[in-house]
Design an enzyme around this catalytic site. Structure first.
Site, PDB file in Angstrom:
ATOM      1  N   LYS A  52       0.850  -1.195   0.000  1.00  0.00           N
ATOM      2  CA  LYS A  52       0.000   0.000   0.000  1.00  0.00           C
ATOM      3  C   LYS A  52       0.887   1.248   0.000  1.00  0.00           C
ATOM      4  O   LYS A  52       2.092   1.149   0.279  1.00  0.00           O
ATOM      5  CB  LYS A  52      -0.910  -0.019   1.233  1.00  0.00           C
ATOM      6  CG  LYS A  52      -0.145  -0.024   2.553  1.00  0.00           C
ATOM      7  CD  LYS A  52      -1.070  -0.273   3.727  1.00  0.00           C
ATOM      8  CE  LYS A  52      -0.269  -0.293   5.022  1.00  0.00           C
ATOM      9  NZ  LYS A  52      -1.086  -0.729   6.159  1.00  0.00           N
ATOM     10  N   TYR A  85      15.470  30.689   6.652  1.00  0.00           N
ATOM     11  CA  TYR A  85      14.247  31.284   7.202  1.00  0.00           C
ATOM     12  C   TYR A  85      14.336  31.418   8.719  1.00  0.00           C
ATOM     13  O   TYR A  85      14.830  30.514   9.401  1.00  0.00           O
ATOM     14  CB  TYR A  85      13.044  30.387   6.905  1.00  0.00           C
ATOM     15  CG  TYR A  85      12.537  30.444   5.495  1.00  0.00           C
ATOM     16  CD1 TYR A  85      12.086  31.638   4.931  1.00  0.00           C
ATOM     17  CD2 TYR A  85      12.472  29.285   4.736  1.00  0.00           C
ATOM     18  CE1 TYR A  85      11.597  31.654   3.630  1.00  0.00           C
ATOM     19  CE2 TYR A  85      11.981  29.298   3.441  1.00  0.00           C
ATOM     20  CZ  TYR A  85      11.545  30.489   2.900  1.00  0.00           C
ATOM     21  OH  TYR A  85      11.054  30.512   1.626  1.00  0.00           O
TER      22      TYR A  85
END
Ligand SMILES: *Cc1c(COP(=O)(O)O)cnc(C)c1O
Length: 711
Positions: free
Chosen positions: A376, A603
């Site tokens: 999956k 940042y």
């Protein structure tokens, strides 16, 4: 859906055919008995080349003769091979004085088109001519008429080959044939011999296959007939050449049909090996003779026909293996070099490690228990299609996915075997479940009834809730469970449950898990008592298997362990297995800059340089799956086998690392984000721990933007 269905018998027989061809050119039984050698090399071994033609026809005409590009591709491939082979034998030709013959240009041209420039090479131009004739006849007139025409051509060929003696007494016809022999040396060529076998291959591929138990006796009878025929025409001295027999045609039909009826995992490597053996065995003959001469061992290696044959065979096969190995290596290398040159960031998926992990896990599973590969979420980020394809090849036939769309994707890409959808599927998609042969999980009675009402037989598995309280039928609700078995269209082939604390060794968790397990087996017991035959069972996922290996079920649903990591770094398991990480993540240095002490990076100015530093900008960020939580001074990457600290905040597309100590680092260098470089290793477990999560999440979220390189 059937698992592992390929025409593998054809692949195996290619090797036999190649060995037969080698036999034709080395006469292994000559010392023992001339007749025996004739039966082997002059009759039985004549199956080999028609078999190659039929195989080519079989695969070439799959899907009809509509798309001329298929033919063009086949001819191109064959021509390239032929060109290569011609060049390979040029030295032998020169040594043999091939170019000193009369009318060299004309004769060489004839050889290139018909005879081959070396005795065995006629096969390749014949494949080109034969396929062209067969293709355009089939296109114009259909398979049936083409078969008639090509049989006629074959009959004409017969009188220039095995039955030449018959026409020798009729001067007019003999002149006709002798005229033909000015153009080509034999009638066993692309015009007379090849077309019928191409068309027969096409016919077999287009029709319902005959049962093997009918074809095999047919083959044996025809082969016996062919041996009789061969001995007869040889006793009459009719044969100008020994390639063509009347019985060869039915013989090949039965043989090939039988081979098509035996299906299994394809072995393409064998077919390549067979082709290489075919091309190079005359070179091996030359080499063996040369070697024997140098060693003064001609008595053994040349004069003893059987030893000669075996030596040539071993040498050819060895060379084929060597060549295939080099080709494989080159391919892998090329893919890597390409990545190394151009990609900004990529994943390396080591399929060998995947297969290794599967083997290791299978070893600790109880007898009879099969591994259900959980693929999956794109195989936890590893690429579900490639991973499942690789697992198919390793013999895995059971898969689990989360959604119907994941299942459909695998089916589209021809993944074979059983695919269980673990999650919910909307009732409106029942037809797709059925059409794609997917197995749907049933989590409650109402859903089962709705699915049943669609009126289509659908394969399902019942999921029991034994304490996790996520999805599934309450394990105590026996009556509902039994009702599902009675629904007409709901074909229950499995019943499973999920453990929710199997990773823990805490006393309470272990007790809880044991209760889950016994509750599950109690339900199975009750079903048995009520006369319901219990379908496929499974309750273990990775930790279920590693901590409770004694559970005896039909399957174990394995996800994370198969990908070579545990969920958390701190986890220990009761059985230890040598798991090897399948995924590595790499990126590149795209810029290097120097900053002064006191300057900040990125940042929010979270990193403050304490000293003059050298900073690398690395082309991978959180949009690629590197958790932003790792910003903060504990995350490393590896450059030139040395650790470099990730500094400042991780951005969407880039991050930065301090490379002050790694002087050799340069723009363009590879950066290992997860994986090994030299002595250093950063595991997915390390990174997951740093981000406060588990590897399952980390890996399955690796970004779509990363290219995948499969090893
Ligand atoms: C994801 C999943 C698994 C696989 O779990 P791992 O711990 O990765 O082995 C097994 N069963 C179910 C129901 C799942 O959802």
């Amino acid at each position: 859906m059937e698992c592992r269905k390929g025409y593998n018998a054809i692949d195996y027989f290619r090797i036999i055919a190649a060995v037969l061809v080698v036999a034709v050119h080395t006469a292994p039984l000559e010392d023992i008995s001339g007749t025996a050698d004739f039966i082997l090399c002059g009759i039985i071994a004549r199956l080999a080349v028609p078999f190659f033609f039929m195989t080519s026809g079989f695969f070439l005409f799959k899907g009809g003769a509509e798309d001329n590009r298929r033919l063009a591709a086949f001819i191109k491939r064959t021509a390239v091979l032929y060109g290569g082979a011609v060049l390979l034998y040029l030295p032998v030709n020169i040594y043999n004085g091939y170019f000193n013959q009369e009318k060299p240009v004309l004769n060489i041209l004839k050889d290139i088109v018909f005879n081959g420039t070396m005795y065995h090479l006629w096969y390749l131009p014949a494949a080109i001519t034969g396929s062209l004739i067969a293709w355009f006849l089939v296109k114009k007139t259909g398979t049936g008429r083409t078969l008639a025409v090509s049989l006629l051509l074959y009959a004409v060929g017969l009188f220039g080959d095995g039955y030449y003696g018959v026409i020798e007494g009729v001067p007019a016809i003999k002149h006709l044939y002798d005229g033909m022999f000015c153009l080509f040396d034999y009638t066993r060529n692309g015009i007379f011999l090849a077309p019928v076998f191409f068309v027969m291959g096409a016919a077999v591929s287009g029709h319902k296959k005959l049962p093997v138990k009918f074809c095999l006796p047919g083959f044996i009878i025809c082969l016996t007939g062919m041996i009789g025929e061969g001995l007869f025409i040889s006793s009459r001295n009719w044969q100008r050449h020994t390639s063509m027999y009347v019985m060869l045609v039915p013989c090949m039909f039965f043989l090939f049909s039988a081979l098509c009826g035996i299906r299994g995992k394809r072995k393409l490597i064998l077919s390549r090996a067979a082709m290489i053996i075919y091309i190079i065995h005359p070179a091996a003959i030359v080499a063996v003779r040369l070697m024997a001469k140098l060693l003064h061992a001609e008595e053994w290696f040349v004069e003893n026909s059987l030893i000669h044959f075996v030596t040539v065979l071993i040498l050819s096969a060895g060379a084929a293996m060597g060549i295939l190995y080099i080709i494989q290596l080159k391919k892998v290398q090329a893919a890597f070099n390409k990545a190394a040159e151009t990609d900004r960031a990529w994943m390396e998926i080591d399929l060998e490690n995947l297969k290794h992990n599967v083997k290791q896990l299978q070893e600790i599973m109880p007898e009879g228990c099969r591994l259900m590969a959980v693929v999956k979420a794109d195989a936890y980020g590893h690429g579900a299609v490639r991973v499942s394809g690789c697992l198919n090849k390793a013999g895995i036939c059971n898969f689990a996915v989360a959604t119907i769309d994941e299942g459909i994707e695998l089916r589209r890409k021809r993944v074979k075997g059983r695919i269980l959808v673990l999650g919910h599927t909307d009732i409106s998609r029942a037809a797709q479940l059925r059409g794609r042969g997917l197995v749907q999980t049933i989590t409650d009675l109402e859903y089962a009834r709705q699915l049943n009402a669609c009126g289509m037989d659908i394969e399902t598995e019942i999921k029991l809730d034994t304490g996790m309280h996520r999805s599934g039928l309450n394990a105590e609700d026996i009556e509902s469970i039994i009702k599902i078995f009675s629904l007409k269209h709901i074909k229950v082939t499995g019943i499973y449950s999920h453990l929710c604390a199997a990773d823990s060794h805490g006393k309470e968790d272990v007790e809880f898990t044991r209760r889950q397990i016994s509750l599950y087996f109690d339900v199975l017991e009750v079903l048995k008592e009520r006369g319901i035959s219990v379908p496929g069972t499974h309750i273990q996922s990775s930790y279920g298997l590693l901590n409770y290996p004694e559970i005896k079920c039909d399957y174990a649903r394995i996800g994370i362990a198969m990908y070579g990591v545990l969920s958390s770094k701190s986890d220990s398991t009761r059985v230890c297995v040598d798991l090897r990480p399948v995924m590595a993540v790499k990126a590149r240095i795209v810029q290097i800059r120097n900053i002064k002490a006191g300057e900040t990076v990125g940042y929010g100015r979270t990193f403050l340089a304490g000293k003059d530093s050298r900073i690398a900008v690395i082309s991978i960020g959180y949009a690629d799956g590197i958790p932003r939580e790792l910003s903060g001074g504990n995350e490393y990457v590896i450059i030139h086998g040395k650790r470099a600290l990730v500094i400042g905040r991780i951005c969407m597309d880039v991050m930065e690392a301090d490379i002050t100590e790694i002087e050799e680092a340069a723009v363009g260098d590879t950066v290992t984000v997860i994986g090994k470089d030299g002595e250093e290793f950063i595991s997915a477990e390390d990174m997951a721990a740093g981000a406060g999560t588990i590897t399952n999440e980390l890996l399955s979220r690796m970004g779509k933007r990363l290219k995948k390189r499969y090893i």
